[in-house]
Design a protein around this motif. Structure first.
Motif, PDB file in Angstrom:
ATOM      1  N   ASP A  74      42.075 -45.061  49.133  1.00 22.14           N
ATOM      2  CA  ASP A  74      41.137 -44.029  49.737  1.00 22.14           C
ATOM      3  C   ASP A  74      39.919 -44.754  49.956  1.00 22.14           C
ATOM      4  O   ASP A  74      39.129 -44.675  51.093  1.00 22.14           O
ATOM      5  CB  ASP A  74      40.982 -42.938  48.896  1.00 22.14           C
ATOM      6  N   THR A  75      39.247 -45.793  48.809  1.00 22.74           N
ATOM      7  CA  THR A  75      38.086 -46.298  49.270  1.00 22.74           C
ATOM      8  C   THR A  75      38.146 -47.270  50.471  1.00 22.74           C
ATOM      9  O   THR A  75      37.372 -47.528  51.227  1.00 22.74           O
ATOM     10  CB  THR A  75      37.554 -47.241  47.929  1.00 22.74           C
ATOM     11  N   ASP A  77      40.294 -47.208  53.051  1.00 26.94           N
ATOM     12  CA  ASP A  77      40.533 -46.503  54.339  1.00 26.94           C
ATOM     13  C   ASP A  77      39.173 -46.038  54.655  1.00 26.94           C
ATOM     14  O   ASP A  77      38.662 -46.060  55.846  1.00 26.94           O
ATOM     15  CB  ASP A  77      41.391 -45.220  53.877  1.00 26.94           C
ATOM     16  N   ASP A  78      38.326 -45.512  53.726  1.00 27.25           N
ATOM     17  CA  ASP A  78      36.966 -44.895  54.054  1.00 27.25           C
ATOM     18  C   ASP A  78      35.999 -46.186  54.563  1.00 27.25           C
ATOM     19  O   ASP A  78      35.345 -45.975  55.453  1.00 27.25           O
ATOM     20  CB  ASP A  78      36.371 -44.346  52.765  1.00 27.25           C
ATOM     21  N   THR A  79      36.164 -47.180  53.982  1.00 27.81           N
ATOM     22  CA  THR A  79      35.321 -48.338  54.283  1.00 27.81           C
ATOM     23  C   THR A  79      35.595 -48.882  55.677  1.00 27.81           C
ATOM     24  O   THR A  79      34.930 -49.186  56.576  1.00 27.81           O
ATOM     25  CB  THR A  79      35.504 -49.442  53.513  1.00 27.81           C
ATOM     26  N   ASP A  81      37.091 -47.142  58.151  1.00 27.03           N
ATOM     27  CA  ASP A  81      36.464 -45.996  59.047  1.00 27.03           C
ATOM     28  C   ASP A  81      35.034 -46.299  59.395  1.00 27.03           C
ATOM     29  O   ASP A  81      34.724 -46.173  60.461  1.00 27.03           O
ATOM     30  CB  ASP A  81      36.524 -44.678  58.368  1.00 27.03           C
ATOM     31  N   HIS A  82      34.213 -46.713  58.251  1.00 28.79           N
ATOM     32  CA  HIS A  82      32.619 -47.213  58.519  1.00 28.79           C
ATOM     33  C   HIS A  82      32.573 -48.489  59.525  1.00 28.79           C
ATOM     34  O   HIS A  82      31.784 -48.434  60.087  1.00 28.79           O
ATOM     35  CB  HIS A  82      31.794 -47.154  57.202  1.00 28.79           C
ATOM     36  N   THR A 127      32.434 -54.135  49.681  1.00 27.70           N
ATOM     37  CA  THR A 127      32.672 -52.964  48.854  1.00 27.70           C
ATOM     38  C   THR A 127      33.465 -53.133  47.518  1.00 27.70           C
ATOM     39  O   THR A 127      34.373 -53.778  47.270  1.00 27.70           O
ATOM     40  CB  THR A 127      33.556 -51.894  49.611  1.00 27.70           C
ATOM     41  N   ARG A 244      44.066 -49.893  58.905  1.00 28.68           N
ATOM     42  CA  ARG A 244      43.929 -48.458  58.487  1.00 28.68           C
ATOM     43  C   ARG A 244      45.297 -47.668  58.574  1.00 28.68           C
ATOM     44  O   ARG A 244      45.798 -47.124  57.787  1.00 28.68           O
ATOM     45  CB  ARG A 244      42.973 -47.602  59.131  1.00 28.68           C
TER      46      ARG A 244
END
Length: 314
Positions: A74-75, A77-79, A81-82, A127, A244
Motif C-alpha cells: 500500500d505504501t 502504491d501510494d508513493t 502515485d505521488h 520512503t 503500479r
C-alpha cells in the motif's frame, strides 16, 4: 469359594471408588468443556490437539505477516502515485516552456519549481516503512538517494553528472542488495515479494530532471530542444504505471491469501473443537446416569453388609 464379609466390603469400597472417579471425570469435563484435563486422560486427543494448536499459531503469525505485506504494498502504491502526480506537473511545465512568449526569467521560475519537484521525488524514493527504506531492496537501512545534502550519490554509486537519460548507472553495479527482492512468508512454502525494484526508474527520472533543469537555465535554448523532453517524460510515466500495475497484481494476490488464511483458521478451529470439546448434552446425561448407578450401588451395599459396617460407611 467362600465369600467373606471382608471380601464384600472390599469389593463395595472398590466399586464405590471407581464410581466416584467416573463422576469426578465427568464433572471435570462439564466444568472445563474439554474431553481431557491432562494428557494421560487420552494421549491421542492430546497429541492431535498439539498439532491443531500449532497450525492455529502458524495461521495467526501468517495473518500478522500479511499485515506487513499490505503495509509495504500500500505504501509503495501510494508513493508511486505521488511520483506520477509530480511527473504530470513536470509535463505541464515542459509543455508550456517551449512557448516563445516565455522569457528567460519565466524559464528560470519553471526551473526552480522543477528543482523542488526533483527534491520531492528524491524524498519519495527514500520512503520508509517503519525504519526500513522501501525501495532499497534488501539493503533496507540505506536510502536510494543520499540524505547528507550531496547530489551525486545514488544507491551507494557515484553518478556521472554528464550522462544523459540514455545513459545508465556507471559500469559499477549498484551497492549490494538494492535490486534484491524482499520476501515475506505468508503460508507454508509461500513467499510474497513485497518490494518494488525501482532503482533504474528513479535514476532515469533524476537524470531527466537534471537535463531539463540544464536546458531551462541555459540562455538561448530552443523551444524544440526543451519540448524534446516530453517523450522522455512519457517513457518514465509509463514505467511508473507499469510498477503500479505490478503492485496492484500483488495486492490482489494478497487479498486471496487473506481469504485463504481465514478459511484455514475456521477449518483448524473446527478440527480442534471436534477433537477436544465435549458434547454437553451427552456428558450431562452420562453424569446423571452415573449418579443413579452410584446411588443404586450404595443401596445394594447397605443390604448385604452388616449394619455396623454400613453405619460406619454412613
Amino acid at each position: 469359594m467362600r465369600v467373606t464379609q471382608s471380601m464384600l466390603s472390599s469389593n463395595m469400597l472398590r466399586n464405590l471408588s471407581n464410581s466416584y472417579s467416573k463422576m469426578g471425570k465427568l464433572q471435570n469435563q462439564i466444568n472445563s468443556g474439554s474431553k481431557i484435563t491432562r494428557p494421560s486422560d487420552d494421549p491421542v486427543v492430546a497429541v492431535k490437539g498439539i498439532g491443531y494448536r500449532t497450525n492455529l499459531n502458524k495461521v495467526e503469525q501468517y495473518k500478522r505477516n500479511m499485515g506487513e505485506v499490505e503495509n509495504w504494498l500500500d505504501t509503495s502504491d501510494d508513493t508511486l502515485d505521488h511520483v506520477g502526480i509530480a511527473l504530470r506537473r513536470v509535463q505541464e511545465l515542459v509543455t508550456n516552456a517551449p512557448n516563445d512568449t516565455n522569457t528567460d526569467e519565466d524559464r528560470e521560475k519553471m526551473k526552480k519549481e522543477i528543482d523542488q519537484i526533483k527534491l520531492q521525488i528524491r524524498d519519495l524514493a527514500n520512503t520508509k516503512v517503519g525504519e526500513k527504506y522501501l525501495f532499497s531492496g534488501t539493503n533496507t537501512l540505506s536510502p536510494v538517494f543520499s540524505t547528507d545534502g550531496t547530489n551525486d550519490i545514488f544507491a551507494g554509486v557515484i553518478i556521472n553528472p554528464a550522462r544523459g537519460i540514455e545513459g545508465s548507472i556507471e559500469d559499477t553495479p549498484p551497492a549490494s542488495g538494492f535490486t534484491n527482492s524482499v520476501e515475506i512468508e505468508v503460508y507454508d512454502g509461500v513467499n510474497l515479494n513485497v518490494n518494488t525494484d525501482t532503482l533504474e526508474m528513479f535514476a532515469q527520472i533524476d537524470d531527466m530532471l537534471t537535463n531539463i533543469q540544464k536546458d531551462l537555465s541555459t540562455a538561448g535554448t530552443s523551444g524544440a530542444q526543451i519540448g524534446s523532453h516530453l517523450s522522455t517524460i512519457s517513457t518514465v510515466q509509463n514505467k511508473v504505471l507499469e510498477n503500479r500495475a505490478d503492485i496492484g497484481a500483488r495486492q490482489n494476490r494478497v487479498d486471496m491469501m487473506i481469504n485463504r488464511l481465514a478459511t484455514q483458521e475456521v477449518v483448524v478451529t473446527k478440527q480442534l473443537s471436534d477433537n477436544e470439546d465435549i458434547d454437553y448434552e451427552r456428558v450431562i446425561t452420562d453424569m446423571i446416569t452415573q449418579e443413579s448407578i452410584h446411588q443404586a450401588a450404595l443401596s445394594v451395599g447397605a443390604k448385604i453388609i452388616q449394619s455396623t459396617l454400613v453405619d460406619f460407611i454412613r
